[in-house]
Design an enzyme around this catalytic site. Structure first.
Site, PDB file in Angstrom:
ATOM      1  N   GLY A  41     -27.645 -17.204  -5.374  1.00 13.64           N
ATOM      2  CA  GLY A  41     -26.288 -17.211  -4.828  1.00 13.64           C
ATOM      3  C   GLY A  41     -25.483 -18.434  -5.199  1.00 13.64           C
ATOM      4  N   ARG A  91     -27.393 -16.159 -11.581  1.00 16.56           N
ATOM      5  CA  ARG A  91     -26.067 -16.507 -12.099  1.00 16.56           C
ATOM      6  C   ARG A  91     -25.948 -17.950 -12.593  1.00 16.56           C
ATOM      7  NH1 ARG A  91     -21.807 -13.516 -10.275  1.00 16.56           N
ATOM      8  NH2 ARG A  91     -23.058 -13.034  -8.444  1.00 16.56           N
ATOM      9  N   ARG A 130     -17.857  -6.561 -13.751  1.00 15.80           N
ATOM     10  CA  ARG A 130     -17.361  -7.401 -12.667  1.00 15.80           C
ATOM     11  C   ARG A 130     -15.829  -7.407 -12.505  1.00 15.80           C
ATOM     12  NH1 ARG A 130     -17.860 -12.157 -12.178  1.00 15.80           N
ATOM     13  NH2 ARG A 130     -18.515 -12.297 -10.026  1.00 15.80           N
ATOM     14  N   TYR A 165     -15.059  -5.903  -8.922  1.00 19.04           N
ATOM     15  CA  TYR A 165     -14.712  -6.870  -7.879  1.00 19.04           C
ATOM     16  C   TYR A 165     -13.341  -7.497  -8.085  1.00 19.04           C
ATOM     17  CZ  TYR A 165     -19.908  -7.288  -7.533  1.00 19.04           C
ATOM     18  OH  TYR A 165     -21.249  -7.083  -7.423  1.00 19.04           O
ATOM     19  N   CYS A 211     -11.923   5.972 -19.097  1.00 17.19           N
ATOM     20  CA  CYS A 211     -10.866   6.717 -18.413  1.00 17.19           C
ATOM     21  C   CYS A 211     -10.820   6.325 -16.941  1.00 17.19           C
ATOM     22  CB  CYS A 211     -11.100   8.212 -18.551  1.00 17.19           C
ATOM     23  SG  CYS A 211     -11.162   8.729 -20.256  1.00 17.19           S
TER      24      CYS A 211
HETATM   25  C1  LIG Z   1     -29.267 -11.008  -6.648  1.00 21.15           C
HETATM   26  C2  LIG Z   1     -30.344 -11.803  -6.023  1.00 21.15           C
HETATM   27  C3  LIG Z   1     -30.624 -13.106  -6.450  1.00 21.15           C
HETATM   28  C4  LIG Z   1     -29.844 -13.806  -7.539  1.00 21.15           C
HETATM   29  O1  LIG Z   1     -28.518 -13.989  -7.200  1.00 21.15           O
HETATM   30  P1  LIG Z   1     -27.572 -14.915  -8.126  1.00 21.15           P
HETATM   31  O2  LIG Z   1     -26.230 -14.776  -7.467  1.00 21.15           O
HETATM   32  O3  LIG Z   1     -27.604 -14.340  -9.477  1.00 21.15           O
HETATM   33  O4  LIG Z   1     -28.105 -16.300  -8.052  1.00 21.15           O
HETATM   34  C5  LIG Z   1     -31.676 -13.778  -5.856  1.00 21.15           C
HETATM   35  N1  LIG Z   1     -32.409 -13.212  -4.872  1.00 21.15           N
HETATM   36  C6  LIG Z   1     -32.174 -11.970  -4.429  1.00 21.15           C
HETATM   37  C7  LIG Z   1     -33.021 -11.402  -3.370  1.00 21.15           C
HETATM   38  C8  LIG Z   1     -31.128 -11.216  -4.975  1.00 21.15           C
HETATM   39  O5  LIG Z   1     -30.878  -9.978  -4.526  1.00 21.15           O
END
Ligand SMILES: *Cc1c(COP(=O)(O)O)cnc(C)c1O
Length: 421
Positions: free
Chosen positions: A230, A275, A310, A314, A341
């Site tokens: 995250g 990410r 993305r 989003y 489309c």
């Molecule tokens: C998607 C996910 C991640 C990785 O998230 P990033 O935003 O790419 O860092 C890590 N752990 C779990 C359980 C996830 O679902």
């Protein structure tokens, strides 16, 4: 501010495009390794620290092999991801298996590989026991509910489908211990694409508190806490990169105050970044096919939302550079669109860019995570190749583009002949 620079010139890209037709995603190995090393450095104080790269971000075995080379494990969420990790030589406790609504066969494979299973629900304890047995080492995913806020992509924890409630974590670990598990871990995943470093410190602190409560109430020692992924990236040039050293130092302070003081040391810190490791290392390279002047000017490129979902899904911002025009003024306003489309198939809306001509190469930044991986075949669109820019400057293809034969692979046209409509 973050600098949005390409690791190649227009000439480099034209040379690459003469070997591998556009569109393609290209990943810069040096940037990937640099990101992993920065994360590992931030947690060097924690002896058991490990990054379990989130396979779903960039599910390519060549990328996983680079991760292995940097000492990472993998975070897998499905059977194919477990198999991909195995192919890249990552097995055993170097895999964390974090799934939800899990089919039995996936638990069986995870056990066969001796992956660390991270349970998503208390009802999965008897389910796992029945289908695959309770392992020695086990982790549970905590959902703090109202206690934490969440983020745009993830939503609020209270509404999310993931994890155990606090009361269930205690009850679940007690059950697991009775069923023979001996080594315990905690996991949580609350925010996605978060740029505030303090948020990750708060998350670790919350898990440290929970570990202390588990020690006190159950007499069980938590051996690792997984603060998951995250960690956001600056998709916009005006955004700031997350200071990983600050995250590491902040967590270390909480660790000293809670874990060491509470007599729980040593506890290993795990992360599952996707990410932040590969995102900024990837670029989607696409050629301008058409320029359409209606109420707005649409730049039609040969990539579409099937290559990068993305922006459409989003409304996410991805920076765009027109190769070779880096120094020209952005004195034109364009929508950069694909051929699906669907109206939402736009990489950029009302984006100021230098004047674009047909044949130009448009480079979309930060596509190294959740880019190609989220691709799909709607509208008969074929997924592109993935290329890797090696540290020595060589470019290798690490996934070929899909063909029409791939698109048809699940159909049997022999049966069609005898099928009476
Ligand atoms: C998607 C996910 C991640 C990785 O998230 P990033 O935003 O790419 O860092 C890590 N752990 C779990 C359980 C996830 O679902």
């Amino acid at each position: 501010m973050s600098v949005k620079k390409l690791p190649f010139t227009r000439d480099d890209l034209e040379r690459i495009a003469s070997r591998f037709p556009t569109p393609f995603h290209i990943y810069d190995e040096k940037t990937i390794r640099g990101n992993v090393r920065e994360l590992v450095r931030a947690f060097a104080w924690n002896e058991g620290f490990k990054e379990y790269f989130a396979v779903k971000a960039t599910p390519n075995p060549f990328i996983l092999k680079i991760m292995k080379g940097e000492g990472c494990g993998t975070d897998c969420s499905s059977l194919p991801e477990l198999l991909l990790s195995e192919k890249a030589g990552i097995v055993g406790h170097d895999i964390m298996f974090t799934s939800n609504d899990t089919p039995a066969a996936e638990y069986v494979k995870a056990r066969e590989l001796d992956a660390i299973i991270n349970l998503d629900d208390i009802s999965h304890i008897p389910f796992l026991e029945r289908h695959a047995g309770i392992p020695d080492t086990i982790s549970v995913r905590y959902n703090p509910g109202k206690l934490r806020e969440g983020s745009f992509i993830m939503g609020s924890p209270e509404n999310a489908k993931y994890g155990f409630t606090r009361e269930q974590v205690l009850r679940g670990l007690s059950q697991l211990s009775q069923k023979g598990a001996r080594r315990f871990g905690l996991h949580t995943f609350i925010v996605s694409n978060e740029l505030n470093p303090d948020c990750f410190v708060t998350t670790a602190d919350m898990l440290f508190d929970l570990a202390l409560e588990i020690q006190e109430k159950l007499g069980l020692r938590v051996e690792f806490v997984n603060i998951s992924g995250g960690i956001g990236i600056p998709y916009r040039p005006e955004q700031e990169k997350v200071d990983l050293a600050r995250v590491g130092d902040g967590i270390r302070e909480k660790y000293e105050a809670k874990i060491r003081k509470g007599g729980l040391h040593p506890v290993s810190i795990f992360t599952e970044c996707g990410r932040a490791m590969t995102g900024p290392a990837g670029f989607l390279v696409s050629r301008v096919l058409h320029k359409k002047e209606i109420y707005k000017t649409h730049i039609g490129v040969d990539a579409c939302m099937a290559n990068l979902m993305r922006p459409g899904m989003y409304g996410a911002y991805h920076h765009i550079t027109v190769a070779g025009k880096e120094d020209r003024a952005p004195d034109h306003v364009y929508d950069v669109t694909g051929s699906l489309c669907e109206s939402i198939d736009r990489f950029a809306v009302d984006r100021p860019l230098p004047e674009i001509e047909i044949g130009d190469l448009v480079v979309i930044h930060d596509t190294g995570a959740h880019g190609h991986a989220m691709g799909f075949n709607y509208n008969g669109k074929l997924r592109s190749s993935e290329l890797l820019l090696r540290q020595d400057g060589q470019v290798v293809q690490i996934r070929r583009p899909e063909t029409v034969a791939d698109y048809f692979a699940t159909l049997d046209f022999n049966d069609l002949g005898s099928f009476r409509a």
